[in-house]
Scaffold this motif. Structure first.
Motif, short mmCIF file in Angstrom:
data_model
loop_
_atom_site.label_atom_id
_atom_site.label_comp_id
_atom_site.label_asym_id
_atom_site.label_seq_id
_atom_site.Cartn_x
_atom_site.Cartn_y
_atom_site.Cartn_z
N ASN A 66 0.69 -1.19 -0.17
CA ASN A 66 0.02 0.08 0.15
C ASN A 66 0.70 1.33 0.02
OD1 ASN A 66 -2.42 -1.43 0.35
ND2 ASN A 66 -2.29 -1.71 2.42
N TYR A 68 0.64 5.34 1.60
CA TYR A 68 0.13 6.06 2.27
C TYR A 68 0.15 7.59 2.12
CZ TYR A 68 -0.28 1.76 5.15
OH TYR A 68 -0.83 0.42 5.56
N VAL A 82 -5.11 5.56 2.58
CA VAL A 82 -4.41 4.33 2.18
C VAL A 82 -4.83 4.01 0.91
CG1 VAL A 82 -4.18 1.95 3.08
CG2 VAL A 82 -4.41 3.70 4.71
N ASN A 84 -4.04 1.20 -2.67
CA ASN A 84 -3.52 0.10 -3.22
C ASN A 84 -3.42 0.02 -4.63
OD1 ASN A 84 -3.22 -2.48 -4.17
ND2 ASN A 84 -4.08 -3.40 -2.27
#
Length: 97
Positions: A66, A68, A82, A84
């Protein structure tokens, strides 16, 4: 007698042709599968995080699979998004208040 031999020759020719053609199709299919198996899906050109206008990303950190993002401004309190990259989607939002 010669008519039977002509028919047998014709059948042998057709079977050989279909065997050769089938082999080429099979090899082509295997080649495509092997060549495309290593390709990663393409990322979209634009990704929208769904943040209001005026928001700005102040920092970005990668951890595991991920990303951030520290996002500030935009009429909302500071938050961490967050994201992906494999799925190209926002997973969650952490509010910093």
């Amino acid at each position: 007698m010669t008519d039977k031999l002509k028919i047998i020759k014709y059948i042998v020719f057709l079977l050989t042709f279909f065997f050769f053609f089938g082999t080429l199709v099979l090899l082509g299919t295997i080649f495509k599968l092997v060549r495309n198996s290593g390709d990663e899906p393409a990322m979209p050109e634009e990704i929208f995080l769904g943040e209001p206008e005026g928001s700005s990303i102040r920092s970005m950190i990668e951890s595991g699979d991920n990303l951030y993002f520290l996002v500030k401004d935009g009429g909302k309190s500071d938050r961490v998004i967050v994201f992906n990259p494999e799925k190209a989607q926002k997973i969650s939002e952490i509010k910093l208040n």
